[in-house]
Design an enzyme around this catalytic site. Structure first.
Site, PDB file in Angstrom:
ATOM      1  N   THR A 554       0.996  -1.213  -0.006  1.00 45.89           N
ATOM      2  CA  THR A 554      -0.112   0.024   0.093  1.00 45.89           C
ATOM      3  C   THR A 554       0.912   1.243  -0.047  1.00 45.89           C
ATOM      4  O   THR A 554       2.135   1.130   0.081  1.00 45.89           O
ATOM      5  CB  THR A 554      -0.970   0.068   1.112  1.00 45.89           C
ATOM      6  OG1 THR A 554      -0.027   0.363   2.357  1.00 45.89           O
ATOM      7  CG2 THR A 554      -1.553  -1.116   1.601  1.00 45.89           C
ATOM      8  N   LYS A 578       7.155   3.748   0.886  1.00 43.75           N
ATOM      9  CA  LYS A 578       8.210   4.324   1.448  1.00 43.75           C
ATOM     10  C   LYS A 578       8.297   5.045   2.650  1.00 43.75           C
ATOM     11  O   LYS A 578       9.135   5.674   3.189  1.00 43.75           O
ATOM     12  CB  LYS A 578       8.565   5.645   0.369  1.00 43.75           C
ATOM     13  CG  LYS A 578       9.219   4.982  -1.071  1.00 43.75           C
ATOM     14  CD  LYS A 578       9.472   6.237  -1.872  1.00 43.75           C
ATOM     15  CE  LYS A 578       8.904   6.062  -3.272  1.00 43.75           C
ATOM     16  NZ  LYS A 578       7.925   5.223  -3.862  1.00 43.75           N
ATOM     17  N   VAL A 608      13.415   2.515  -3.649  1.00 38.80           N
ATOM     18  CA  VAL A 608      14.040   3.447  -4.517  1.00 38.80           C
ATOM     19  C   VAL A 608      14.482   2.441  -5.896  1.00 38.80           C
ATOM     20  O   VAL A 608      14.967   1.490  -5.809  1.00 38.80           O
ATOM     21  CB  VAL A 608      15.516   3.611  -3.820  1.00 38.80           C
ATOM     22  CG1 VAL A 608      16.490   4.408  -4.594  1.00 38.80           C
ATOM     23  CG2 VAL A 608      15.418   4.356  -2.679  1.00 38.80           C
ATOM     24  N   ALA A 610      12.298   0.836  -7.798  1.00 38.23           N
ATOM     25  CA  ALA A 610      11.534  -0.383  -8.140  1.00 38.23           C
ATOM     26  C   ALA A 610      12.495  -1.635  -7.874  1.00 38.23           C
ATOM     27  O   ALA A 610      12.922  -1.776  -6.640  1.00 38.23           O
ATOM     28  CB  ALA A 610      10.724  -0.225  -9.364  1.00 38.23           C
ATOM     29  N   LEU A 612      15.107  -2.453  -9.222  1.00 36.83           N
ATOM     30  CA  LEU A 612      16.655  -2.324  -9.475  1.00 36.83           C
ATOM     31  C   LEU A 612      17.475  -2.645  -7.990  1.00 36.83           C
ATOM     32  O   LEU A 612      16.907  -2.156  -7.035  1.00 36.83           O
ATOM     33  CB  LEU A 612      16.962  -0.875  -9.758  1.00 36.83           C
ATOM     34  CG  LEU A 612      16.379  -0.688 -11.290  1.00 36.83           C
ATOM     35  CD1 LEU A 612      16.999   0.906 -11.519  1.00 36.83           C
ATOM     36  CD2 LEU A 612      17.111  -1.340 -12.199  1.00 36.83           C
ATOM     37  N   GLY A 663       0.523   3.712 -14.703  1.00 37.23           N
ATOM     38  CA  GLY A 663       0.787   3.187 -13.378  1.00 37.23           C
ATOM     39  C   GLY A 663       2.322   3.495 -13.012  1.00 37.23           C
ATOM     40  O   GLY A 663       2.871   3.098 -11.977  1.00 37.23           O
ATOM     41  N   ASP A 677       8.471  12.435  -3.641  1.00 36.38           N
ATOM     42  CA  ASP A 677       8.689  11.082  -3.716  1.00 36.38           C
ATOM     43  C   ASP A 677      10.251  10.899  -3.834  1.00 36.38           C
ATOM     44  O   ASP A 677      10.921  10.073  -3.446  1.00 36.38           O
ATOM     45  CB  ASP A 677       8.094  10.420  -5.013  1.00 36.38           C
ATOM     46  CG  ASP A 677       8.454   9.148  -5.178  1.00 36.38           C
ATOM     47  OD1 ASP A 677       7.818   8.288  -4.202  1.00 36.38           O
ATOM     48  OD2 ASP A 677       9.010   8.560  -6.244  1.00 36.38           O
ATOM     49  N   LYS A 681      13.097   9.288  -1.576  1.00 31.82           N
ATOM     50  CA  LYS A 681      14.019   8.158  -2.136  1.00 31.82           C
ATOM     51  C   LYS A 681      15.855   8.606  -1.704  1.00 31.82           C
ATOM     52  O   LYS A 681      16.393   7.767  -1.293  1.00 31.82           O
ATOM     53  CB  LYS A 681      14.099   7.968  -3.640  1.00 31.82           C
ATOM     54  CG  LYS A 681      12.808   7.293  -3.835  1.00 31.82           C
ATOM     55  CD  LYS A 681      12.489   7.212  -5.559  1.00 31.82           C
ATOM     56  CE  LYS A 681      11.307   6.567  -5.788  1.00 31.82           C
ATOM     57  NZ  LYS A 681      10.818   6.870  -7.236  1.00 31.82           N
ATOM     58  N   GLY A 796       6.771   1.125 -12.441  1.00 33.37           N
ATOM     59  CA  GLY A 796       5.988   0.059 -12.889  1.00 33.37           C
ATOM     60  C   GLY A 796       5.977  -0.804 -11.986  1.00 33.37           C
ATOM     61  O   GLY A 796       6.535  -1.646 -11.164  1.00 33.37           O
TER      62      GLY A 796
END
Ligand code: ADP
Ligand code: ASP
Ligand code: MG
Length: 814
Positions: A554, A578, A608, A610, A612, A663, A677, A681, A796
């Site tokens: 969520t 986050k 941070v 997604a 990766l 998305g 955001d 990060k 994504g």
């Protein structure tokens, strides 16, 4: 000759009794003795009726009525009409006596052990009579023999001691002259030398059969029950438990003493000297091989053969300085318990003799404590010894195996498994035979402890991960899909069995202890109960599964506040949300600390970039002693998508809308466009690099107009974008004129972080960043001129889900 025993479930009703008949029909021995238990549940009903009657509670009649109905209806179903009336009248007259006995207990408001035995004996007496009448009516060559005429005991009602001289002679004599092929006998009941009815203790029908088998030198004793043998752990509590095909007498005895109810502990004693094999078989699956218990059958060098547990245990400890070096303290302690007839299940004594601690049944502990305090009254009054300490509601879990003694490290493995799963150990004991290592733990931890130990010692290869997933929207549903798709691979290649036990969206939640079907989770959640975050947590906690992982998909602040509760209960947390890691520094630190203290990882790789591996790489750099000097990054997949797509042929409004629809943005797009955001990060990366920073310490030059930033709904926000289109176009044109591209860049250097829109010239590492990609440059002591670069899709649902997936696998390998 062969002796068979059928337990309560095996004779619980006419359908089951028919299965017994077909098993008996397949026997090819010339003589068989068949010992039967009471119909399943009847012993409990009778004991309950006795207790209620003695408390002068008329509801004892309900239990009595149930006992009557079950026996009468069994006769009606099993015995053909023509011979029914004789059987019915015999059983009815027995039931009348039973009723009178209970009335007696009710009237005097008392239940002596002698009367209790008399009442409870009706279970076996009636079942054996009905079963023998049924088998006769089916044409089998059957006789009934009352065990009370064979098995002779002392007067220790409730759990009488057998006089083997008389009993063996009785059994030999009877079977030597018996002409019938099959003899049915009631288990559990016996009679004393003075002619009173006695019983052999709960579960004692196994013992009846063993006594007869030993007396007549039977070729084999078969215990027919409701499971296919003796298992590596109680199969009702440990789903992965496996049947043990061969086991030694000593191992079986140790397992049963420590709670493997499938065999009543004294059963092996009479058999041991005679070396009669015991087979444990399943009445409901007669072809399955079951377990064979014999001498020297200890599994070809296998160490741990089974795990069992005994519940309702209390610890009683005596300690104090006055115990050191004073002879006779232990003697007085144990004598006191022995005089009160209290049996001790487990003993531990510190070598300093500073304390003695014993495990005894919960029901005995109050009496025991009083007696011990009385014995040491003088020492206690002079403060040489402390009054006894009692801890109730505990359970002993035990590892059992003949070959454990020749292996080092088993106890270490046992205790570290329990520790890792946050099972607190109250006391430890290792039998001198080294056939058993026991740990005393809290009652509520039993299922978790058994399953964790089972996993360590019997499923070494497969680790079970139990997931509780909150949030099944874009990312969550992709995540479930990936798990479903990879389940087989995870099991076969990574030896991880991943099950989703609970799921919740904002409306509904659902749990399935055996694992939610991932094919059908949408329907399952629709039919679930109303969602509630507190209830969700208490469920997860109450299930108390080992390797539990709470997965937060969520973006909710409220959900992130619950992480500390999960971690404190050794439930790992994996999150793409986050908020927790970028909220106030104290909470971030607390979560990190709890994760360490409770052995439950807190992972947030997807916070941070997604999927990766940015945070993981950073962790490895730091663990290897490197120091981060500078971080430069494009960390917003959404902003990168927006500025890569936006030019003079589109409008800023349409591009942002498209990003949201695909998305690439948070549900609230201002979080991305305001730069919040990205601030979160870079804050997380700074913190993970070892710096104490808060969100307010980060410089942010907003490119959005104030009106858009302050919009209180998505609709208002999008409207404002339209209004300022000319400003956005200017940003684009200025960059294009300078042969540059717009990138939203985050930077951390010298303990300071800033974020903002920049014109990036051709040739820069960031210039060619495509679509929604992210890039991070780490400049460190080791990567001085050429930074360590991580680049790839940074937003994504699919890649985010795969990042969560990777965190789950990390925990699996933890
Ligand atoms: P019966 O009525 O046939 O005597 P019990 O209920 O006394 O049967 O014993 C069988 C039960 O023992 C099984 O249903 C199972 O729940 C329990 N049990 C406990 N530990 C073990 C174990 N290690 N292996 C098999 N069964 C076990
Ligand atoms: N019926 C008795 C009991 O339930 C004995 C037995 O089934 O073994 O304890
Ligand atoms: Mg039993």
């Amino acid at each position: 000759m062969k002796v068979l025993k059928f337990g309560g479930t095996s004779v619980a009703n006419p359908e089951h009794i028919n299965k017994v008949k077909s098993i008996l029909g397949n026997q090819n021995k010339e003589q068989i003795a068949v010992v039967v238990s009471a119909f399943g549940g009847v012993t409990d009903l009778l004991l309950n009726a006795s207790r209620l009657a003695s408390e002068q509670d008329v509801s004892y009649k309900n239990s009595l009525k149930e006992v009557e109905d079950r026996h009468i209806s069994a006769i009606r179903e099993l015995i053909p009409v023509k011979s029914q009336s004789a059987a019915l009248s015999k059983v009815k007259s027995e039931l009348n006596i039973l009723e009178t006995l209970l009335e007696g207990a009710f009237l005097i408001g008392e239940l002596t052990p002698k009367l209790s035995d008399k009442i409870v004996s009706y279970g076996e007496l009636l079942s054996s009579f009905i079963i023998s009448e049924f088998l006769k009516s089916e044409g089998l060559d059957v006789a009934f023999k009352d065990s009370r005429e064979l098995i002779i005991t002392d007067n220790n009602f409730g759990k009488a001691n057998v006089d083997f001289n008389i009993t063996n002679a009785n059994c030999k004599g009877f079977f030597a002259s018996n002409k019938h092929r099959t003899t049915i006998l009631p288990g559990f009941v016996a009679s004393s030398k003075s002619g009173d009815l006695t019983t052999l203790g709960r579960g004692g029908s196994d013992y009846t059969a063993a006594i007869i088998a030993a007396a007549v030198d039977a070729e084999i004793l078969e215990i027919w029950t409701d499971v296919s043998g003796m298992y590596t752990a109680n199969p009702k509590l440990v789903k992965q438990a496996k049947c043990v095909s061969n086991i030694s007498y000593e191992e079986a005895m140790e397992l049963s003493h420590f709670g493997a109810k499938v065999l009543y502990p004294p059963t092996i004693q009479p058999i041991l000297g005679k070396e009669i094999p015991i087979a444990i078989k399943n009445t409901f699956d007669p072809d399955s091989p079951g377990t064979l218990i014999t001498k020297n059958n200890n599994g070809n060098g296998k160490t741990v053969r089974g795990i069992s547990h005994v519940g309702n245990i209390s610890l009683l400890s005596l300690e104090g300085p006055g115990m050191i070096g004073i002879p006779g303290i232990s003697k007085r302690f144990f004598e006191t318990l022995s005089v009160k007839n209290i049996s001790i299940v487990l003993i531990t004594q510190a070598s300093s003799e500073h304390s003695i601690c014993v495990g005894i049944a919960d029901e005995d502990v109050d009496m025991a404590a009083e007696a011990v305090n009385e014995t040491f009254e003088y020492e206690i009054s002079r403060k040489k010894i402390k009054p006894v300490i009692v801890e109730k509601d505990l359970t002993i879990v035990a590892l059992v195996g003949d070959n454990m003694k020749s292996h080092q490290g088993l106890s270490g493995k046992m205790f570290s498994t329990l520790g890792k799963n946050n099972v607190n150990i109250r006391a430890i004991a290792q039998g001198a035979s080294e056939r058993n290592i026991s740990a005393v733990i809290k009652k509520e931890d039993v299922k978790k402890a058994l399953n964790a130990l089972h996993e360590t010692f019997f499923e070494e290869n497969i680790k079970q991960l139990n997931l509780f997933v909150m949030g099944v929207g874009n990312v969550g549903s992709k995540f479930l899909q990936q798990i479903r798709q990879q389940k087989k691979y995870l099991k076969e290649e990574l030896k991880l069995n991943v099950r989703v036990i609970g799921i919740s969206n904002s409306r509904k939640m659902a749990f399935d202890e055996s694992g939610i079907s991932l094919k059908d989770w949408e329907n399952i959640i629709d039919q679930g109960e109303p969602a509630n975050k507190e209830v969700f947590f208490s469920r997860v906690n109450a299930l108390n599964y080992r390797n539990s992982i709470f997965v937060d998909n969520t973006a909710s602040a409220e959900v992130s506040e619950s992480y500390s509760s999960y971690l404190k209960n050794s439930i790992s947390v994996v999150t793409c949300n986050k908020i927790a890691s970028s909220s106030n520094y104290e909470y971030y630190k607390e979560l990190k600390h709890l994760a360490k203290e409770y052995n439950a990882p807190y992972l947030f790789e997807t916070n941070v970039g997604a999927g990766l591996p940015i945070i993981d790489t950073l962790k490895h750099l730091i663990a290897s002693g490197d120091k981060v000097r500078k971080i430069q990054a494009v960390l917003s997949g959404s902003l990168n998508f927006v500025f890569n797509t936006f030019d003079d042929s589109t409008t800023f409004h349409d591009v942002v809308k498209q990003a949201q629809e695909q998305g690439y943005t948070e549900p609230d797009p201002t979080i991305d466009l305001s730069g919040v955001d990205v601030m979160r990060k870079i804050l997380i990366l700074a913190r993970e690099s070892g710096h104490q920073l808060d969100i307010d310490d980060i410089e942010n030059e907003a490119f959005l107009p104030k009106e858009s930033l302050e919009a209180d709904s998505n609709d208002v926000f999008f409207e404002s974008l339209k209004k300022y289109e000319a400003d956005f176009q200017k940003l684009y044109k200025d960059a294009a004129n300078a042969d540059s591209k717009l990138k939203y860049v985050a930077q951390f250097e010298d303990g300071k972080a800033k974020v903002g829109l920049q014109q990036i010239p051709k040739g820069h590492d960031f210039f060619n960043l495509e679509g929604s990609d992210n890039i991070v440059l780490f400049f460190t002591d080791r990567y001085v001129d050429q930074p360590l670069i991580i680049k790839g899709a940074g937003a994504g649902a699919d890649v985010t889900a795969s990042g969560i997936f990777a965190d789950i696998v990390r925990i699996g390998n933890f």
